[in-house]
Design an enzyme around this catalytic site. Structure first.
Site, PDB file in Angstrom:
ATOM      1  N   ARG A  33       6.600 -46.308  -7.189  1.00  0.00           N
ATOM      2  CA  ARG A  33       6.737 -44.876  -6.914  1.00  0.00           C
ATOM      3  C   ARG A  33       7.310 -44.677  -5.520  1.00  0.00           C
ATOM      4  NH1 ARG A  33       2.558 -41.602  -4.235  1.00  0.00           N
ATOM      5  NH2 ARG A  33       3.017 -39.364  -4.483  1.00  0.00           N
ATOM      6  N   ARG A  70       3.404 -24.306   2.433  1.00  0.00           N
ATOM      7  CA  ARG A  70       3.014 -25.029   3.648  1.00  0.00           C
ATOM      8  C   ARG A  70       2.998 -24.085   4.848  1.00  0.00           C
ATOM      9  NH1 ARG A  70       2.757 -30.591   4.092  1.00  0.00           N
ATOM     10  NH2 ARG A  70       3.025 -31.658   2.096  1.00  0.00           N
ATOM     11  N   LYS A 214       3.102 -33.424 -12.943  1.00  0.00           N
ATOM     12  CA  LYS A 214       1.916 -33.601 -12.101  1.00  0.00           C
ATOM     13  C   LYS A 214       1.029 -32.356 -12.222  1.00  0.00           C
ATOM     14  CE  LYS A 214       2.284 -35.480  -8.052  1.00  0.00           C
ATOM     15  NZ  LYS A 214       2.719 -35.695  -6.640  1.00  0.00           N
ATOM     16  N   THR A 272      -4.475 -40.716  -6.976  1.00  0.00           N
ATOM     17  CA  THR A 272      -5.081 -40.220  -5.742  1.00  0.00           C
ATOM     18  C   THR A 272      -6.417 -40.878  -5.413  1.00  0.00           C
ATOM     19  OG1 THR A 272      -4.108 -38.053  -6.242  1.00  0.00           O
ATOM     20  CG2 THR A 272      -5.540 -38.203  -4.328  1.00  0.00           C
TER      21      THR A 272
END
Length: 473
Positions: A33, A70, A214, A272
């Site tokens: 990845r 963000r 995802k 994760t």
């Protein structure tokens, strides 16, 4: 093959030399990845070229940043004090300073309300909205801290209508398309439209890359069925998911998503912090071992390492640990030969795949050979999570790479042969050369007799030496 669960390892542009990659492959890595959040497009392009040289059979997965919110890249880091209000605006060019904080989009203002939580930097700081204005919100910090630039922002339970693809994502995806990368993991997928948007963009760039959705928020969970209709596979990205929904809700969500993916013959990756402490320590905690084991008990296709291999002190040990856990837990994984499949496009193939796995339970079969043009036959077999290795004979290099993500499947490339007898003979000879089978082994062949578009049509069970003896006549 000593394990059936696949391992995805994240790489950084600082550490991917030939020796390191060879060691990771030997330890059990199937897919590499590349995280676009931590590299430039030029760095990613160079990594792809090198990895194709170092690991030609491994699959590559490009992870986009997706539609994320963000803190602004402009201005100062803000020192905040519990109880002292901040005014929060949305403008990607906004300058944060004093008691004013800018986020990279103003779309959150459409749905946010008084009482909403705003979580900064993966939940390190929590703000509560106390006043909503026309173009800003007043928020009260719950603890002291520092809000830095470019940090993640999550607003749990609040859908935000952000574009599926940013200009930055597109820049990376153009390179991925040009270099024929097969897997794109797209972040923060909320609806099927997000998947369709990425697919359309890639097609426009001349690529039919497979899109991994995802799942990182409640919208993605709520829309999982429609997402599965369009995505090639799913990644349960538990980092942001554990911020967007209560932590205790993540395990049941993971279990539900894994079940739906298996039923749909779609690869599912759990990601994760699986062995997070191995970033700094040579051994994982017992809780981490149990977390990895739980994913394998749920029969996921793949488990993923992030910082452990990208920038950790013990990357090889992390992969070896994960492989050992997989190998041990798979011995105790419950069988489910009555697995119900959804989204079935070929009922005959489903029946043959089910019969294949069932036959392996009652006969001394040591290997399954699958004839697969598109990978479909191998994926049907993978859905039943049998314990006998599936050796998929592929005719295209990119199909071989795609199957690196499917449970229990080891792909090989083989030329097309005009008859089924020639196919079986050459497939057996290849596996003998690779040391996967012996002359005395009994094997099962699942293949087709009626052209490349019709899929599998027969099962044949035979001993290897008998196949070779017939071919020699």
């Amino acid at each position: 093959m000593t394990k059936r669960t696949k391992i995805v390892a994240t790489l950084s542009s600082l550490h991917y030399d030939r020796k390191f990659i060879a060691a990771l492959l030997e330890a059990g890595v199937n897919v590499f990845r590349l995280n676009t959040a931590h590299q430039t497009p030029e760095e990613m392009g160079e990594m792809i070229d090198k990895l194709r040289e170092y690991a030609p059979d491994a699959a590559l997965l490009i992870d986009t940043k997706g539609p994320e919110l963000r803190t602004s890249a402009h201005g100062d880091d803000l020192d905040v004090v519990a109880g002292q209000p901040l005014e929060v605006f949305g403008d990607i060019q906004g300058v944060s300073r004093g008691s004013v904080l800018y986020l990279t989009s103003n779309r959150f203002l459409e749905t946010i309300s008084e009482g909403s939580k705003v979580l900064i930097d993966d939940g390190a700081l929590e703000l509560i909205v106390t006043v909503k204005k026309a173009d800003s919100v007043i928020c009260t910090p719950q603890t002291d801290g520092v809000i830095k630039r470019r940090k993640s922002v999550n607003i749990p339970g609040i859908p935000i209508d952000l574009p599926a693809l940013s200009e930055r994502d597109m820049e990376f995806l153009r390179i991925a398309a040009k270099k024929n990368v097969r897997f794109i993991a797209h972040s923060f997928v909320r609806t099927r439209e997000d998947i369709i948007r990425v697919q359309e963009f890639m097609r426009g760039e001349g690529s039919d890359a497979r899109i991994i959705a995802k799942i990182e928020n409640q919208q993605g969970i709520d829309n999982i069925d429609q997402i599965l209709d369009h995505a090639y596979g799913i990644m349960v990205a538990r980092g942001d998911l554990g911020i967007e929904i209560p932590g205790e809700c993540v395990p049941p969500a993971q279990r539900m998503i894994v079940k739906k993916c298996i039923e749909s013959k779609k690869p599912v990756i759990i990601a994760t912090q699986m062995l997070h402490t191995m970033i700094e320590n040579p051994r994982p905690t017992r809780a981490e071992i149990s977390d990895v084991a739980n994913a394998i008990y749920q029969r996921v296709d793949a488990i993923m390492l992030s910082g452990e291999t990208a920038n950790g002190k013990y990357p090889l040990e992390a992969v070896q640990t994960m492989a050992r856990i997989a190998e041990e837990i798979e011995k105790h994984t419950p069988k489910d030969l009555d697995q119900k499949l959804h989204r079935v496009s070929n009922p005959l193939l489903e029946t043959l795949a089910r019969m294949t796995v069932r036959a392996c339970e009652s006969m001394p079969i040591r290997a399954i050979i699958a004839d697969t043009l598109t990978g479909r036959t191998a994926r049907y077999l993978a859905a039943f999570r049998g314990q006998i290795p599936v050796y998929a004979m592929c005719y295209k290099e990119y199909i071989k790479r795609e199957l690196q993500l499917s449970y229990g499947v080891e792909p090989f490339e083989l030329p097309r042969y005009p008859s089924r007898d020639e196919f079986i003979t050459h497939a057996v000879q290849k596996l003998l050369q690779k040391g996967k089978i012996t002359n005395d082994d009994v094997i099962l062949v699942l293949a087709g007799s009626f052209g490349s578009t019709n899929g599998a049509s027969f099962i044949e069970i035979c001993q290897v030496k008998n196949i070779l003896a017939t071919a020699a006549k």
